[in-house]
Write a protein that holds these residues in place. Structure first.
Motif: not given
Length: 204
Positions: A2-19
């Motif tokens: 779903t769109t929501e699951s894609v958003t959740r996955r992308h948000a996690y990856a974004e936060a992880a890379h920023a860290f």
């Protein structure tokens, strides 16, 4: 997916890379600097790295049922945690990063994001507080990464990372937690400039 699951996955990856990117910027003499409460920068980086490590552990430990329905339920269950134990786990995780924390964190990030990519949304994973779907667990880890990466940046007097998607998702979870814990009205009044928040206000 779903769109929501894609958003959740992308948000996690974004936060992880920023860290990961921020940890690379820690100077050798900054690791022992005070950071948050009783934690040093190393301790706080260790604690934050657990938002990656716990996902790796959860995926490798399938659950039999989803005892926690969503991210809000996870944090409501977490309200009774032993804060001294949390502090100790952070220090232990910091020590486990050894002599090259930046490399250790980067390698952990690569492993975890690879595992997340291979694991379906509906997979039941075992968290410290109970079983839940992977896609419902990820926002709690995005929240931890987003909040604590900001803490680390402030401790180092560095600009916070540009993580607009992770920030949006974390703000949404914070608002849901405010409502679920009976703090919705003061949060709304503060966000709309009508009243200052009381000292020590938190949705956690």
């Amino acid at each position: 997916m779903t769109t929501e699951s894609v958003t959740r996955r992308h948000a996690y990856a974004e936060a992880a890379h920023a860290f990961v990117d921020l940890v690379r910027r820690v100077e050798p003499d900054a690791w022992a600097r005070p950071a948050l409460g009783e934690w040093t920068v190393r301790d706080l980086v260790g604690h934050t790295s657990r938002a990656l490590a716990t996902v790796e552990t959860a995926i490798s430990s399938p659950a039999t049922h989803a005892g926690l329905a969503d991210p809000v339920a996870y944090y409501l269950a977490a309200s009774a945690v032993d804060h001294a134990a949390v502090a100790d786990r952070g220090r232990e995780a910091g020590r486990a990063l050894c002599d090259d924390p930046a490399t250790a964190v980067a390698e952990l990030c690569d492993r975890v994001l690879g595992a997340v990519a291979r694991t379906p949304d509906e997979a039941l994973v075992a968290t410290r507080l109970g079983g839940m779907r992977l896609i419902d667990y990820l926002p709690t880890r995005t929240f931890e990464l987003t909040v604590h990466t900001g803490d680390i940046a402030r401790a180092l007097a560095l600009p916070g990372p540009d993580i607009s998607l992770a920030l949006h998702e974390s703000l949404r979870l914070a608002a849901e937690l405010a409502f679920a814990t009976g703090r919705g009205e003061p949060a709304l009044l503060a966000l709309t400039g009508r009243r200052d928040l009381s000292s020590g206000f938190s949705v956690l």
